[in-house]
Design a protein around this motif. Structure first.
Motif, PDB file in Angstrom:
ATOM      1  N   PRO A   1       4.489 -45.432   6.701  1.00 32.63           N
ATOM      2  CA  PRO A   1       4.587 -46.896   6.581  1.00 32.63           C
ATOM      3  C   PRO A   1       3.200 -47.537   6.651  1.00 32.63           C
ATOM      4  N   VAL A   2       3.129 -48.767   6.189  1.00 32.57           N
ATOM      5  CA  VAL A   2       1.849 -49.480   6.136  1.00 32.57           C
ATOM      6  C   VAL A   2       1.218 -49.603   7.524  1.00 32.57           C
ATOM      7  N   TRP A   3       2.015 -49.859   8.549  1.00 37.06           N
ATOM      8  CA  TRP A   3       1.471 -50.024   9.892  1.00 37.06           C
ATOM      9  C   TRP A   3       0.746 -48.764  10.357  1.00 37.06           C
ATOM     10  N   LEU A   4       1.228 -47.599   9.928  1.00 37.16           N
ATOM     11  CA  LEU A   4       0.563 -46.356  10.312  1.00 37.16           C
ATOM     12  C   LEU A   4      -0.787 -46.213   9.604  1.00 37.16           C
ATOM     13  N   HIS A   5      -0.832 -46.644   8.342  1.00 36.28           N
ATOM     14  CA  HIS A   5      -2.120 -46.657   7.627  1.00 36.28           C
ATOM     15  C   HIS A   5      -3.119 -47.539   8.377  1.00 36.28           C
ATOM     16  N   LEU A   6      -2.685 -48.719   8.769  1.00 35.42           N
ATOM     17  CA  LEU A   6      -3.570 -49.635   9.491  1.00 35.42           C
ATOM     18  C   LEU A   6      -4.010 -49.035  10.818  1.00 35.42           C
ATOM     19  N   LEU A   7      -3.086 -48.394  11.493  1.00 36.88           N
ATOM     20  CA  LEU A   7      -3.388 -47.784  12.786  1.00 36.88           C
ATOM     21  C   LEU A   7      -4.368 -46.619  12.653  1.00 36.88           C
ATOM     22  N   LEU A   8      -4.319 -45.922  11.542  1.00 39.62           N
ATOM     23  CA  LEU A   8      -5.218 -44.787  11.319  1.00 39.62           C
ATOM     24  C   LEU A   8      -6.590 -45.202  10.792  1.00 39.62           C
ATOM     25  N   TRP A   9      -6.602 -45.939   9.715  1.00 34.80           N
ATOM     26  CA  TRP A   9      -7.837 -46.120   8.944  1.00 34.80           C
ATOM     27  C   TRP A   9      -8.779 -47.182   9.493  1.00 34.80           C
ATOM     28  N   ILE A  10      -8.278 -48.233  10.089  1.00 34.24           N
ATOM     29  CA  ILE A  10      -9.183 -49.263  10.631  1.00 34.24           C
ATOM     30  C   ILE A  10     -10.018 -48.709  11.784  1.00 34.24           C
ATOM     31  N   PRO A  11      -9.398 -48.094  12.817  1.00 33.25           N
ATOM     32  CA  PRO A  11     -10.234 -47.536  13.893  1.00 33.25           C
ATOM     33  C   PRO A  11     -11.142 -46.397  13.418  1.00 33.25           C
ATOM     34  N   LEU A  12     -10.636 -45.551  12.530  1.00 40.37           N
ATOM     35  CA  LEU A  12     -11.452 -44.442  12.039  1.00 40.37           C
ATOM     36  C   LEU A  12     -12.668 -44.955  11.270  1.00 40.37           C
ATOM     37  N   THR A  13     -12.488 -45.984  10.480  1.00 44.12           N
ATOM     38  CA  THR A  13     -13.605 -46.577   9.742  1.00 44.12           C
ATOM     39  C   THR A  13     -14.644 -47.141  10.698  1.00 44.12           C
ATOM     40  N   ILE A  14     -14.194 -47.884  11.695  1.00 45.59           N
ATOM     41  CA  ILE A  14     -15.115 -48.478  12.667  1.00 45.59           C
ATOM     42  C   ILE A  14     -15.876 -47.385  13.417  1.00 45.59           C
ATOM     43  N   LEU A  15     -15.171 -46.365  13.868  1.00 41.38           N
ATOM     44  CA  LEU A  15     -15.827 -45.275  14.602  1.00 41.38           C
ATOM     45  C   LEU A  15     -16.853 -44.540  13.746  1.00 41.38           C
ATOM     46  N   LEU A  16     -16.496 -44.241  12.511  1.00 45.72           N
ATOM     47  CA  LEU A  16     -17.437 -43.537  11.636  1.00 45.72           C
ATOM     48  C   LEU A  16     -18.693 -44.360  11.384  1.00 45.72           C
ATOM     49  N   VAL A  17     -18.535 -45.650  11.158  1.00 42.55           N
ATOM     50  CA  VAL A  17     -19.699 -46.494  10.892  1.00 42.55           C
ATOM     51  C   VAL A  17     -20.566 -46.630  12.138  1.00 42.55           C
ATOM     52  N   VAL A  18     -19.952 -46.903  13.284  1.00 40.74           N
ATOM     53  CA  VAL A  18     -20.729 -47.109  14.509  1.00 40.74           C
ATOM     54  C   VAL A  18     -21.479 -45.839  14.909  1.00 40.74           C
ATOM     55  N   PHE A  19     -20.803 -44.696  14.862  1.00 36.71           N
ATOM     56  CA  PHE A  19     -21.460 -43.470  15.299  1.00 36.71           C
ATOM     57  C   PHE A  19     -22.480 -42.946  14.304  1.00 36.71           C
ATOM     58  N   SER A  20     -22.295 -43.226  13.026  1.00 36.58           N
ATOM     59  CA  SER A  20     -23.256 -42.724  12.048  1.00 36.58           C
ATOM     60  C   SER A  20     -24.386 -43.716  11.760  1.00 36.58           C
ATOM     61  N   LEU A  21     -24.268 -44.950  12.222  1.00 41.16           N
ATOM     62  CA  LEU A  21     -25.320 -45.941  11.970  1.00 41.16           C
ATOM     63  C   LEU A  21     -26.638 -45.544  12.629  1.00 41.16           C
ATOM     64  N   ARG A  22     -26.588 -45.021  13.835  1.00 45.14           N
ATOM     65  CA  ARG A  22     -27.804 -44.577  14.521  1.00 45.14           C
ATOM     66  C   ARG A  22     -28.503 -43.485  13.712  1.00 45.14           C
ATOM     67  N   TRP A  23     -27.736 -42.523  13.242  1.00 49.49           N
ATOM     68  CA  TRP A  23     -28.318 -41.424  12.469  1.00 49.49           C
ATOM     69  C   TRP A  23     -28.915 -41.922  11.161  1.00 49.49           C
ATOM     70  N   ALA A  24     -28.209 -42.827  10.501  1.00 48.69           N
ATOM     71  CA  ALA A  24     -28.698 -43.357   9.228  1.00 48.69           C
ATOM     72  C   ALA A  24     -29.982 -44.173   9.428  1.00 48.69           C
ATOM     73  N   LYS A  25     -30.036 -44.977  10.484  1.00 49.14           N
ATOM     74  CA  LYS A  25     -31.240 -45.770  10.756  1.00 49.14           C
ATOM     75  C   LYS A  25     -32.428 -44.867  11.077  1.00 49.14           C
ATOM     76  N   GLY A  26     -32.198 -43.834  11.893  1.00 48.75           N
ATOM     77  CA  GLY A  26     -33.276 -42.896  12.225  1.00 48.75           C
ATOM     78  C   GLY A  26     -33.798 -42.171  11.002  1.00 48.75           C
ATOM     79  N   ALA A  27     -32.894 -41.725  10.135  1.00 53.52           N
ATOM     80  CA  ALA A  27     -33.308 -41.019   8.921  1.00 53.52           C
ATOM     81  C   ALA A  27     -34.072 -41.942   7.982  1.00 53.52           C
ATOM     82  N   LEU A  28     -33.605 -43.179   7.826  1.00 55.84           N
ATOM     83  CA  LEU A  28     -34.282 -44.100   6.914  1.00 55.84           C
ATOM     84  C   LEU A  28     -35.669 -44.481   7.427  1.00 55.84           C
ATOM     85  N   LEU A  29     -35.820 -44.685   8.731  1.00 55.33           N
ATOM     86  CA  LEU A  29     -37.154 -44.984   9.264  1.00 55.33           C
ATOM     87  C   LEU A  29     -38.081 -43.783   9.066  1.00 55.33           C
TER      88      LEU A  29
END
Length: 124
Positions: free
Chosen positions: A78-106
């Protein structure tokens, strides 16, 4: 790359200074320190800007989109399960990988001697 300069991966994952390798790139989770405690490299001279966020939007967005389509086609949740899965996973992936991406780009900016673009004054 000289012998003393660490690999870009070290700057990304360990927060190592791109010049000397001291673990001094970050003062917080994603906030750069003012300068290196080991060699004095001024991190403020580099402008990473929104580059890491733009790359992560494309990369994480592609991963999440492909996974969500696969889950929909394979399991039809159901749609609610998609929302429950993908929104938190997207936020976690971006937050945790942002440090690595910033370090690599610098580190890439340092390695390639990238500087802010300036238009040259026309000669009279």
């Amino acid at each position: 790359m000289s012998e003393a300069e660490p690999h870009i991966i070290d700057s990304a994952f360990k927060g190592a200074c791109p010049r000397c390798g001291a673990p001094s790139l970050f003062a917080g989770w994603i906030k750069f320190a003012e300068r290196c405690r080991g060699c004095g490299l001024d991190y403020a001279a580099f402008n990473v800007g929104d580059g890491p966020a733009a790359f992560l939007t494309l990369i994480v967005g592609t991963i999440i989109t492909v996974l969500s389509i696969w889950v929909e086609l394979a399991f039809s949740p159901p749609v609610w399960l998609h929302l429950l899965l993908w929104i938190p996973l997207t936020i976690l992936l971006v937050v945790f990988s942002l440090r690595w991406a910033k370090g690599a780009l610098l580190a890439l900016e340092y390695r390639n001697a990238a500087r802010e673009g300036r238009l040259k004054e026309p000669k009279p």
